[in-house]
Enzyme design. Structure first.
Site, PDB file in Angstrom:
ATOM      1  N   SER A 166       0.850  -1.186   0.000  1.00 13.98           N
ATOM      2  CA  SER A 166       0.000   0.000   0.000  1.00 13.98           C
ATOM      3  C   SER A 166       0.887   1.237   0.000  1.00 13.98           C
ATOM      4  O   SER A 166       2.105   1.147   0.017  1.00 13.98           O
ATOM      5  CB  SER A 166      -0.899   0.007   1.240  1.00 13.98           C
ATOM      6  N   LYS A 167       0.229   2.375   0.029  1.00 15.59           N
ATOM      7  CA  LYS A 167       0.900   3.684   0.027  1.00 15.59           C
ATOM      8  C   LYS A 167       2.012   3.788   1.075  1.00 15.59           C
ATOM      9  O   LYS A 167       3.016   4.441   0.851  1.00 15.59           O
ATOM     10  CB  LYS A 167      -0.138   4.764   0.348  1.00 15.59           C
ATOM     11  N   ARG A 168       1.740   3.163   2.208  1.00 15.58           N
ATOM     12  CA  ARG A 168       2.718   3.239   3.303  1.00 15.58           C
ATOM     13  C   ARG A 168       4.106   2.807   2.874  1.00 15.58           C
ATOM     14  O   ARG A 168       5.110   3.203   3.443  1.00 15.58           O
ATOM     15  CB  ARG A 168       2.313   2.269   4.422  1.00 15.58           C
TER      16      ARG A 168
END
Ligand code: GLU
Length: 460
Positions: free
Chosen positions: A226-228
């Site tokens: 994900s974006k993280r």
């Protein structure tokens, strides 16, 4: 071999999708086969032209080409309907007007069994595919091996809604059949759809393609990507200054390893050596640090002219003012600046930050100035100024500057680092720059000396 990449245009092309596209492309181009593009745009609310354009743009940037025009799944809806009609005529599909409640009640009685509906008239009814009560549907997957599904546990598949529109799994199977796809290479999240699609193929009386479901990507912490975990879309990678060939190289390695654990593989080598049968079963880890490292290697090894063109294009997309400054500079000066930064920057977006001071007034890093330009720093700059003033214009080269400064440090008994840091701050504005001796040479005698002079008198 004829493969397809079938993105849903509901969002940007993510790294996982890009890897799927790449694996398909490597399969096709590595075997002289074809890759077609099918845009799965039947979700009219979530699909948009802008997103389609963005996905195609991302594929072009990655230099993954496809054959023919992209096919719109929505535009093929008449074909889906024609196939439904055929199956109805052949009695392989039927209308079922059961409500959700009735299906639920059926399931309560027939625990665990696949739902079987009762044939009704067309009005307000969904269309279901008849699924055999016995036998097994086997996905013979090139990565997962045989995955077996007992038919009696599979629902009679809804293939069209009451309004007549085809459902996803049906459309995919009809399209794969009619587009003559020989191999489906896609994310493992679709594995549970495959028995349904195989049942549609069986009903259509068409030989199904071979399947390869590739494991999903995870971040270094083991969680789903994900974006993280950093840049999530191809567009973001592009904006961060990655090179498409490095991205291809890295994505190819995510789940597939060459025999000898090599990490740097040109696209030609990938084409020659990639094999979908060698993709592992466990999820692959996307680690942006590793991608940066690979990218840095490609940056270091690229031809200076290509490097220059890449940087110019990158600046043009993100920083117009910098692009103009860079373009206006003397070509020899541009090349000289790039030559000294080439082994320093890992991504294009770092390059300008490192060399901007060679093209105009430096941006002053106040914290660095406060730290370094204390009394000793000023003295160091003053000494340097007089030592370097002694060098003539034509001697103002890294090869001459280095021994002069080393001798100066020795004579004044200043640690070399304590001499070089103030000089670096004085000429570049901060503490991060390409090699200092080379930077001074590229900056030239006049500007170097005037910046040192200014620093001496303007220390905080
Ligand atoms: N449209 C699907 C997706 O974007 C892929 C379907 C397929 O490859 O069969 O996840």
């Amino acid at each position: 071999m004829r493969v397809r990449f079938a993105p849903s245009p509901t969002g940007a092309l993510h790294i996982g999708g890009a890897r799927t596209a790449l694996y398909n492309w490597l399969c096709a181009r590595g075997s002289g086969g074809a890759m077609v593009l099918r845009i799965e745009d039947t979700d009219r609310e979530r699909s948009s032209e802008a997103t389609i354009a963005q996905i195609l743009d991302a594929l072009r940037w990655l230099e993954l080409d496809w054959d023919g025009d992209p096919v719109s799944q929505f535009a093929r809806r008449d074909r889906h309907q024609a196939a439904i009609e055929r199956l109805l005529e052949q009695g392989k599909a039927y209308y079922d007007s059961a409500t959700a409640e009735q299906v639920k009640a059926w399931r309560a009685v027939n625990r665990g069994a696949g739902y079987r509906g009762r044939e009704t008239t067309a009005d307000g009814a969904a269309i279901r595919l008849r699924v055999p009560d016995s036998g097994t549907t086997v996905v013979d997957d090139r990565i997962r091996g045989e995955v077996r599904f007992e038919n009696r546990l599979l629902d009679d598949l809804v293939i069209a809604r009451a309004d007549g529109t085809a459902l996803y799994n049906f459309a995919v199977a009809v399209d794969d059949a009619e587009m003559e796809v020989s191999d489906v290479v896609r994310g493992e999240d679709h594995l549970s759809n495959t028995p349904k699609q195989l049942l549609v193929f069986a009903a259509l009386g068409i030989e199904p393609p071979r399947y390869a479901h590739i494991p999903l990507l995870h971040g270094p912490d083991g969680k789903k990507l994900s974006k993280r975990h950093g840049a999530a879309s191809v567009q973001e990678l592009r904006r961060s200054g990655y090179l498409p060939e490095a991205v291809r190289n890295y994505l190819a390695l995510l789940g597939w390893g060459a025999d000898d654990d090599e990490t740097l593989l040109s696209t030609d080598e990938l084409l020659r050596r990639f094999s979908i049968d060698r993709v592992g079963r466990s999820s692959a880890i996307f680690d942006e640090k590793k991608l940066r490292w690979i990218n840095g290697r490609y940056m270091r090894e690229s031809e200076l002219a290509a490097y220059e063109a890449r940087l110019a294009a990158h600046l043009e997309e993100g920083d117009r003012a910098a692009a103009a400054t860079f373009a206006a500079a003397d070509p020899a000066h541009r090349r000289a600046a790039l030559a000294i930064v080439q082994d320093k920057a890992q991504v294009l977006s770092e390059v300008w930050k490192l060399i901007a001071f060679l093209f105009g007034e430096p941006v002053r890093d106040d914290a660095a100035w406060k730290k370094v330009m204390v009394a000793d720093g000023e003295v160091a700059v003053a000494h340097t100024l007089s030592a370097l003033s002694a060098l003539g214009e034509s001697d103002f080269t890294a090869a001459r500057i280095e021994p002069v400064l080393r001798a100066l440090a020795e004579r004044e008994q200043i640690k070399l680092k304590n001499l070089l840091q103030p000089i670096r701050v004085a000429v570049s504005g901060g503490l991060v720059s390409p090699g200092l001796f080379e930077s001074l040479e590229v900056l030239g005698r006049e500007i170097s000396l005037s910046r040192l002079d200014a620093a001496r008198s303007s220390a905080p």
